[in-house]
Design an enzyme around this catalytic site. Sequence first.
Site, PDB file in Angstrom:
ATOM      1  N   ASP A  22      31.527  44.466  42.729  1.00 13.23           N
ATOM      2  CA  ASP A  22      32.663  44.240  43.305  1.00 13.23           C
ATOM      3  C   ASP A  22      32.572  43.229  44.379  1.00 13.23           C
ATOM      4  O   ASP A  22      31.550  42.823  44.553  1.00 13.23           O
ATOM      5  CB  ASP A  22      33.022  45.556  44.053  1.00 13.23           C
ATOM      6  CG  ASP A  22      34.546  45.687  44.952  1.00 13.23           C
ATOM      7  OD1 ASP A  22      35.430  45.167  44.379  1.00 13.23           O
ATOM      8  OD2 ASP A  22      34.386  46.103  45.988  1.00 13.23           O
ATOM      9  N   SER A  23      33.705  42.864  45.028  1.00 10.22           N
ATOM     10  CA  SER A  23      33.642  41.964  46.436  1.00 10.22           C
ATOM     11  C   SER A  23      32.829  42.542  47.386  1.00 10.22           C
ATOM     12  O   SER A  23      32.567  42.018  48.518  1.00 10.22           O
ATOM     13  CB  SER A  23      34.813  41.343  46.653  1.00 10.22           C
ATOM     14  OG  SER A  23      35.602  42.672  47.248  1.00 10.22           O
ATOM     15  N   TYR A  54      38.225  39.323  47.947  1.00  9.77           N
ATOM     16  CA  TYR A  54      38.704  38.343  46.670  1.00  9.77           C
ATOM     17  C   TYR A  54      40.254  38.116  46.537  1.00  9.77           C
ATOM     18  O   TYR A  54      40.969  37.487  46.015  1.00  9.77           O
ATOM     19  CB  TYR A  54      38.016  38.904  45.410  1.00  9.77           C
ATOM     20  CG  TYR A  54      36.724  38.770  44.975  1.00  9.77           C
ATOM     21  CD1 TYR A  54      35.736  38.287  46.023  1.00  9.77           C
ATOM     22  CD2 TYR A  54      36.322  39.262  43.883  1.00  9.77           C
ATOM     23  CE1 TYR A  54      34.373  38.262  45.639  1.00  9.77           C
ATOM     24  CE2 TYR A  54      34.978  38.980  43.595  1.00  9.77           C
ATOM     25  CZ  TYR A  54      34.062  38.307  44.321  1.00  9.77           C
ATOM     26  OH  TYR A  54      32.473  38.303  43.847  1.00  9.77           O
ATOM     27  N   GLY A  55      40.657  39.287  47.039  1.00  9.94           N
ATOM     28  CA  GLY A  55      42.433  39.140  46.913  1.00  9.94           C
ATOM     29  C   GLY A  55      42.959  38.390  47.434  1.00  9.94           C
ATOM     30  O   GLY A  55      44.122  38.117  47.093  1.00  9.94           O
ATOM     31  N   CYS A  85      36.497  46.422  40.287  1.00 10.95           N
ATOM     32  CA  CYS A  85      37.451  45.514  41.289  1.00 10.95           C
ATOM     33  C   CYS A  85      38.648  45.319  40.468  1.00 10.95           C
ATOM     34  O   CYS A  85      38.431  44.779  39.222  1.00 10.95           O
ATOM     35  CB  CYS A  85      36.510  44.181  41.548  1.00 10.95           C
ATOM     36  SG  CYS A  85      37.483  42.909  42.301  1.00 10.95           S
ATOM     37  N   ASN A  86      39.775  45.726  41.058  1.00 10.04           N
ATOM     38  CA  ASN A  86      41.119  45.416  40.274  1.00 10.04           C
ATOM     39  C   ASN A  86      41.497  44.016  40.373  1.00 10.04           C
ATOM     40  O   ASN A  86      42.263  43.622  39.243  1.00 10.04           O
ATOM     41  CB  ASN A  86      42.151  46.019  40.952  1.00 10.04           C
ATOM     42  CG  ASN A  86      42.135  47.681  40.839  1.00 10.04           C
ATOM     43  OD1 ASN A  86      42.806  48.295  39.935  1.00 10.04           O
ATOM     44  ND2 ASN A  86      40.900  48.241  41.521  1.00 10.04           N
ATOM     45  N   THR A  87      40.929  43.331  41.504  1.00  7.38           N
ATOM     46  CA  THR A  87      41.434  42.014  41.340  1.00  7.38           C
ATOM     47  C   THR A  87      40.866  40.967  40.441  1.00  7.38           C
ATOM     48  O   THR A  87      41.427  40.328  39.557  1.00  7.38           O
ATOM     49  CB  THR A  87      40.934  41.266  42.732  1.00  7.38           C
ATOM     50  OG1 THR A  87      41.241  42.169  43.943  1.00  7.38           O
ATOM     51  CG2 THR A  87      41.423  39.891  43.117  1.00  7.38           C
ATOM     52  N   GLU A 164      36.308  47.347  54.636  1.00  6.91           N
ATOM     53  CA  GLU A 164      35.174  46.782  55.343  1.00  6.91           C
ATOM     54  C   GLU A 164      34.519  46.691  56.431  1.00  6.91           C
ATOM     55  O   GLU A 164      33.429  46.554  57.026  1.00  6.91           O
ATOM     56  CB  GLU A 164      35.253  45.191  54.710  1.00  6.91           C
ATOM     57  CG  GLU A 164      35.214  44.844  53.465  1.00  6.91           C
ATOM     58  CD  GLU A 164      33.979  45.131  52.679  1.00  6.91           C
ATOM     59  OE1 GLU A 164      32.945  44.742  53.050  1.00  6.91           O
ATOM     60  OE2 GLU A 164      33.906  45.679  51.328  1.00  6.91           O
ATOM     61  N   CYS A 196      43.291  49.214  43.898  1.00  4.06           N
ATOM     62  CA  CYS A 196      42.103  48.508  44.479  1.00  4.06           C
ATOM     63  C   CYS A 196      41.118  49.503  44.822  1.00  4.06           C
ATOM     64  O   CYS A 196      41.246  50.675  45.309  1.00  4.06           O
ATOM     65  CB  CYS A 196      42.395  47.840  45.853  1.00  4.06           C
ATOM     66  SG  CYS A 196      41.222  47.225  46.791  1.00  4.06           S
ATOM     67  N   HIS A 198      38.781  49.774  47.134  1.00  2.00           N
ATOM     68  CA  HIS A 198      38.483  49.984  48.559  1.00  2.00           C
ATOM     69  C   HIS A 198      39.451  51.060  48.691  1.00  2.00           C
ATOM     70  O   HIS A 198      39.185  51.501  49.834  1.00  2.00           O
ATOM     71  CB  HIS A 198      38.707  48.522  49.399  1.00  2.00           C
ATOM     72  CG  HIS A 198      37.772  47.754  49.271  1.00  2.00           C
ATOM     73  ND1 HIS A 198      37.402  46.906  48.155  1.00  2.00           N
ATOM     74  CD2 HIS A 198      36.979  47.230  50.190  1.00  2.00           C
ATOM     75  CE1 HIS A 198      36.474  45.997  48.408  1.00  2.00           C
ATOM     76  NE2 HIS A 198      36.215  46.497  49.703  1.00  2.00           N
TER      77      HIS A 198
HETATM   78  N1  DGL Z   1      38.019  46.113  45.815  1.00  3.01           N
HETATM   79  C1  DGL Z   1      38.662  45.050  45.152  1.00  3.01           C
HETATM   80  C2  DGL Z   1      39.673  45.378  44.385  1.00  3.01           C
HETATM   81  O1  DGL Z   1      39.577  46.456  43.767  1.00  3.01           O
HETATM   82  C3  DGL Z   1      38.464  43.746  45.787  1.00  3.01           C
HETATM   83  C4  DGL Z   1      38.974  43.634  46.880  1.00  3.01           C
HETATM   84  C5  DGL Z   1      39.104  42.270  47.654  1.00  3.01           C
HETATM   85  O2  DGL Z   1      38.116  41.780  47.831  1.00  3.01           O
HETATM   86  O3  DGL Z   1      40.353  41.690  48.250  1.00  3.01           O
HETATM   87  O4  DGL Z   1      40.647  44.866  44.033  1.00  3.01           O
END
Ligand code: DGL
Length: 282
Positions: A22-23, A54-55, A85-87, A164, A196, A198
Amino acid sequence: MHSEESKLTKIANPSAPIGVFDSGLGGLTVLRALRQRLPQERFVYLGDTARTPYGSKSPETIRRYARECAQFLQRFEVKLLVVACNTVSSWALDELTQESAVPVIGTLDTAVSAVKNLERVERVGIVGTQATISSHSYEQHLIAAGIQAKFFPQACPLFVPLVEQGMYEGEIVEKVIELYLAPLKKEAIDTLILGCTHYPMLAGAIGKFMGEQVRIVESSEAIAAVANQYIGVSAKTTFDGPSERYFVTDDVGRFNALSSLFLEAQPAQRVTLEALAGDANP
Ligand code: DGL
């Protein structure tokens, strides 16, 4: 063989670890579910903390980061790659799957399968990063799965920085939740997809704001169930050595302090971005 099961390929090296990335910290919500479901397995976790979130990045950048993370985990000869990670799942899953020698599990099909198990799904809120929401990946997967509902997508760019920073409750968190979710509450959604990894850390505060009538869905349990299916069609695991390794691309101190809020984690090791992108040994 049943059609779902016939899609599962046998894992070549059952004693190899499962790679998860993940990020940042968010993927630990997935690792937590994987560990619970598969206590006999080894895991290598990578959090690209130097480049989170990452988003807010472009699709090209997300794809490049995702490829580097996957390549890093391949150095451990992982038997399964979990994109926690969904992104990344929204923008790079096809590419990662094509380039990977081992099965790749993402967050979209798995979250959608969790929605499919629910009854009376009519008004679905989808929350995620800017990149996930702008990809429309959730709406596409839900429609492809035959879910006929009205969708209410909402980007929540401040949620990842809150998580975070270790902020999961309190006044600021409540204000930010209200900012993003008040429009969905007004639309009287019956289901809310946490798009997401997170966001499950905010699930308590989100649930409190939305009320009990809204079902909250996320992908971690469904990912663990799919991983278990792959493991199930393969031989039993036997291995020596540590059962988990954690890597981050930025300072280990903050990650180690916060990871304990997600799960009982081993201390992380630092991998520089140069080493991540190159072929230096971790
Ligand atoms: N946890 C990640 C997701 O599911 C990344 C979130 C991010 O880095 O913006 O999208």
